[in-house]
Scaffold this motif. Sequence first.
Motif, PDB file in Angstrom:
ATOM      1  N   SER A   3       0.843  -1.183   0.000  1.00 28.86           N
ATOM      2  CA  SER A   3       0.000   0.000   0.000  1.00 28.86           C
ATOM      3  C   SER A   3       0.888   1.246   0.000  1.00 28.86           C
ATOM      4  O   SER A   3       2.057   1.198   0.385  1.00 28.86           O
ATOM      5  N   ARG A   4       0.320   2.352  -0.432  1.00 31.28           N
ATOM      6  CA  ARG A   4       0.984   3.650  -0.381  1.00 31.28           C
ATOM      7  C   ARG A   4       0.216   4.527   0.583  1.00 31.28           C
ATOM      8  O   ARG A   4      -1.007   4.573   0.547  1.00 31.28           O
ATOM      9  N   THR A   5       0.926   5.232   1.449  1.00 29.78           N
ATOM     10  CA  THR A   5       0.290   6.159   2.376  1.00 29.78           C
ATOM     11  C   THR A   5       0.746   7.573   2.056  1.00 29.78           C
ATOM     12  O   THR A   5       1.946   7.861   2.056  1.00 29.78           O
ATOM     13  N   PHE A   6      -0.222   8.438   1.766  1.00 30.18           N
ATOM     14  CA  PHE A   6       0.065   9.829   1.453  1.00 30.18           C
ATOM     15  C   PHE A   6      -0.274  10.674   2.676  1.00 30.18           C
ATOM     16  O   PHE A   6      -1.313  10.492   3.305  1.00 30.18           O
ATOM     17  N   PRO A   7       0.593  11.627   3.038  1.00 26.97           N
ATOM     18  CA  PRO A   7       0.358  12.433   4.236  1.00 26.97           C
ATOM     19  C   PRO A   7      -0.819  13.393   4.059  1.00 26.97           C
ATOM     20  O   PRO A   7      -1.324  13.581   2.942  1.00 26.97           O
ATOM     21  N   ARG A   8      -1.238  13.975   5.151  1.00 32.07           N
ATOM     22  CA  ARG A   8      -2.302  14.978   5.093  1.00 32.07           C
ATOM     23  C   ARG A   8      -1.906  16.080   4.114  1.00 32.07           C
ATOM     24  O   ARG A   8      -0.802  16.608   4.164  1.00 32.07           O
ATOM     25  N   ILE A  54      -3.964   9.396   3.574  1.00 35.76           N
ATOM     26  CA  ILE A  54      -4.721   8.586   2.622  1.00 35.76           C
ATOM     27  C   ILE A  54      -3.917   7.334   2.308  1.00 35.76           C
ATOM     28  O   ILE A  54      -2.768   7.430   1.862  1.00 35.76           O
ATOM     29  N   ARG A  55      -4.519   6.172   2.575  1.00 33.85           N
ATOM     30  CA  ARG A  55      -3.860   4.913   2.243  1.00 33.85           C
ATOM     31  C   ARG A  55      -4.444   4.387   0.939  1.00 33.85           C
ATOM     32  O   ARG A  55      -5.653   4.183   0.820  1.00 33.85           O
ATOM     33  N   VAL A  56      -3.562   4.181  -0.026  1.00 41.65           N
ATOM     34  CA  VAL A  56      -3.972   3.693  -1.345  1.00 41.65           C
ATOM     35  C   VAL A  56      -3.381   2.316  -1.563  1.00 41.65           C
ATOM     36  O   VAL A  56      -2.172   2.115  -1.421  1.00 41.65           O
ATOM     37  N   GLU A  57      -4.225   1.363  -1.894  1.00 38.41           N
ATOM     38  CA  GLU A  57      -3.768   0.029  -2.267  1.00 38.41           C
ATOM     39  C   GLU A  57      -4.622  -0.451  -3.427  1.00 38.41           C
ATOM     40  O   GLU A  57      -5.524   0.264  -3.880  1.00 38.41           O
ATOM     41  N   ALA A  58      -4.332  -1.627  -3.907  1.00 38.71           N
ATOM     42  CA  ALA A  58      -5.061  -2.127  -5.066  1.00 38.71           C
ATOM     43  C   ALA A  58      -6.551  -2.185  -4.782  1.00 38.71           C
ATOM     44  O   ALA A  58      -7.001  -2.918  -3.906  1.00 38.71           O
ATOM     45  N   GLY A  59      -7.317  -1.362  -5.502  1.00 37.16           N
ATOM     46  CA  GLY A  59      -8.759  -1.398  -5.403  1.00 37.16           C
ATOM     47  C   GLY A  59      -9.365  -0.680  -4.220  1.00 37.16           C
ATOM     48  O   GLY A  59     -10.580  -0.752  -4.023  1.00 37.16           O
ATOM     49  N   GLN A  60      -8.563   0.042  -3.444  1.00 40.96           N
ATOM     50  CA  GLN A  60      -9.120   0.621  -2.225  1.00 40.96           C
ATOM     51  C   GLN A  60      -8.372   1.878  -1.774  1.00 40.96           C
ATOM     52  O   GLN A  60      -7.150   1.961  -1.887  1.00 40.96           O
ATOM     53  N   VAL A  61      -9.144   2.843  -1.275  1.00 38.77           N
ATOM     54  CA  VAL A  61      -8.606   4.052  -0.660  1.00 38.77           C
ATOM     55  C   VAL A  61      -9.253   4.182   0.712  1.00 38.77           C
ATOM     56  O   VAL A  61     -10.478   4.037   0.840  1.00 38.77           O
ATOM     57  N   VAL A  62      -8.462   4.455   1.739  1.00 39.18           N
ATOM     58  CA  VAL A  62      -8.982   4.629   3.098  1.00 39.18           C
ATOM     59  C   VAL A  62      -8.409   5.911   3.675  1.00 39.18           C
ATOM     60  O   VAL A  62      -7.212   6.185   3.554  1.00 39.18           O
TER      61      VAL A  62
END
Length: 221
Positions: A3-8, A54-62
């Motif tokens: 997963s990739r995590t993008f900061p605020r 924001i956590r981005v992974e295959a098929g999902q954003v949280v």
Amino acid sequence: MTSRTFPRHAPRRSAAVRGWWARSVASEAEESAYDPGDWTKGARLARRGAVGEIRVEAGQVVAAVSEGDDVQTVQVEVEVFSADEAQTVAEVVAGAAGWVGTLLSGRVPDQLDEGLEESGVELVPHGGLRSSCTCDAWVDPCPHALAVLLQVAWWVEDEPLTLLHLRGLDRSGLTERVAATARPGGPEPSGGGEPDEDLAIALEAAEWAAVALEQEDDADV
């Protein structure tokens, strides 16, 4: 796939996005809004910096969205590429001069959309966004989800490969598929031609670029 995590994202005055792919993501999010007022509220939340990491992974954003003292958790689901679609992406990229290095160095050619569309693949999934939120809104997507999607568009503006990652095809996966397409005995490029010396050189350079970018990602964690 990691997963990739993008900061605020820092507050910004405008919700506008630049770049073909970022505008496509933002437009799809806006079109998915049940009411124009929901989009306006979502954009206002995004501009205020109400969206957390924001956590981005295959098929999902949280992500979490703060509104006053209330904090809502948003999850957005996007359909990932099938194995055939992922292979088509690799073949289209490998079949166009210069696209390998451009894409794997972190930029997405605007013309890729046309090339994929001709092959029956959508990079931005139209009508394929599904979301859930801990708020009590009955619409999907709610303003909190729209705020998250707008900030995803901002991150796609900064790092276009975020969109491929979300669709289930990260840099390493794309590199492997393009390499298999370019090797003798691998699947032929979509144009049906033989891989040439320019493609091999571009692929080698792109692989080095991808490794460097992966190292940067690890350093940011």
